[in-house]
Enzyme design. Structure first.
Site, PDB file in Angstrom:
ATOM      1  N   MET A   1       0.850  -1.181   0.000  1.00 51.85           N
ATOM      2  CA  MET A   1       0.000   0.000   0.000  1.00 51.85           C
ATOM      3  C   MET A   1       0.897   1.245   0.000  1.00 51.85           C
ATOM      4  O   MET A   1       2.019   1.204   0.506  1.00 51.85           O
ATOM      5  CB  MET A   1      -0.919  -0.007   1.213  1.00 51.85           C
ATOM      6  N   PHE A   2       0.409   2.307  -0.550  1.00 56.47           N
ATOM      7  CA  PHE A   2       1.093   3.619  -0.587  1.00 56.47           C
ATOM      8  C   PHE A   2       2.401   3.615  -1.397  1.00 56.47           C
ATOM      9  O   PHE A   2       3.262   4.456  -1.185  1.00 56.47           O
ATOM     10  CB  PHE A   2       1.379   4.152   0.835  1.00 56.47           C
TER      11      PHE A   2
ATOM     12  N   GLU B   1      -6.316  -2.639  -8.491  1.00 57.38           N
ATOM     13  CA  GLU B   1      -6.621  -3.485  -7.331  1.00 57.38           C
ATOM     14  C   GLU B   1      -7.018  -4.894  -7.783  1.00 57.38           C
ATOM     15  O   GLU B   1      -8.013  -5.455  -7.325  1.00 57.38           O
ATOM     16  CB  GLU B   1      -7.750  -2.861  -6.487  1.00 57.38           C
TER      17      GLU B   1
ATOM     18  N   CYS C   1       8.927  -1.284   6.320  1.00 57.25           N
ATOM     19  CA  CYS C   1      10.010  -2.136   5.820  1.00 57.25           C
ATOM     20  C   CYS C   1       9.958  -3.490   6.528  1.00 57.25           C
ATOM     21  O   CYS C   1       9.197  -3.673   7.478  1.00 57.25           O
ATOM     22  CB  CYS C   1      11.355  -1.458   6.040  1.00 57.25           C
TER      23      CYS C   1
ATOM     24  N   LYS D   1       1.094   2.459  -6.868  1.00 58.05           N
ATOM     25  CA  LYS D   1       0.645   1.555  -7.947  1.00 58.05           C
ATOM     26  C   LYS D   1      -0.399   2.210  -8.839  1.00 58.05           C
ATOM     27  O   LYS D   1      -0.289   2.178 -10.063  1.00 58.05           O
ATOM     28  CB  LYS D   1       0.033   0.265  -7.365  1.00 58.05           C
TER      29      LYS D   1
HETATM   30 ZN    ZN Z   1      11.266   0.560   8.745  1.00 53.18          ZN
END
Ligand code: ZN
Length: 200
Positions: A15-16, A87, A181, A19
């Site tokens: 997400m974010f 999506e 991450c 795309k």
């Molecule tokens: Zn991180």
């Protein structure tokens, strides 16, 4: 000699990661090149307006909401050159067959979707789509915790990391998502259990 026009491009990531923005950018370029484009989104994707694909930075393009991927086949007429699908992970896994049928009809298909769910497990139809695609782009977001590249979608329920076995829909809970991450992504079960259980 005219070259075969059917091909599949897949834009994936968390997400974010941009795309939808990348999908819209490619479709806008196609419009400038005077190609006929048609864009679809799942009708359950009510993130924004039903008639548009809208990126998080506000760019948008007109899109048909469809409930079933087979509806796409009914709406794509011979004069359409390029088919955009946003999506794509929301559709049934058999969306892969629909997309390959479009490619067989010499359509240039550009599909965008989440490659991992909130547990860090590959999302539905995305793995086979990546495998059959002519080209794949994996975009990265920025980790909201540390600023490194992020490709996980952290689900938060009432402000805390969601649990691996939480239902997809939690009634009454306040839910949100963050790009994180690998190090900052938090879940109570390591996503690798998914593969251990399958005994591959
Ligand atoms: Zn991180």
């Amino acid at each position: 000699m005219d070259t075969y026009k059917g091909r599949l491009e897949v834009i994936c990531g968390s997400m974010f990661c941009g795309k939808s923005e990348e999908l819209i950018r490619r479709l806008r370029r196609a419009e400038i090149a005077r190609k006929n484009i048609l864009v679809f989104k799942h009708s359950l994707d009510d993130r924004t307006t039903l008639e548009h694909v809208v990126s998080h930075n506000g760019t948008k393009i007109r899109a048909f909401p469809v409930e079933k991927h087979t509806d796409i086949l009914k709406l794509v007429t011979p004069e359409i050159d390029i088919v955009g699908i946003d999506e794509v992970q929301f559709f049934e896994p058999s969306v892969v067959a629909t997309i390959l049928e479009l490619v067989d009809k010499e359509k240039h298909v550009i599909a965008a979707g989440l490659d991992l769910d909130f547990r860090g497990i590959p999302f539905g139809s995305i793995p086979p789509l990546l495998a059959v695609a002519d080209s794949v782009i994996k975009l990265k977001a920025i980790c909201i915790q540390c600023g490194n590249d992020a490709h996980f979608s952290q689900r938060l329920v009432n402000g805390k990391p969601a649990k691996f076995n939480d239902p997809i829909v939690m009634i009454g809970a306040e839910e949100s998502y963050q790009a994180r991450c690998r190090e900052c992504f938090k879940i109570d079960l390591n996503p690798k259990v998914n593969y251990e259980q399958k005994q591959l």
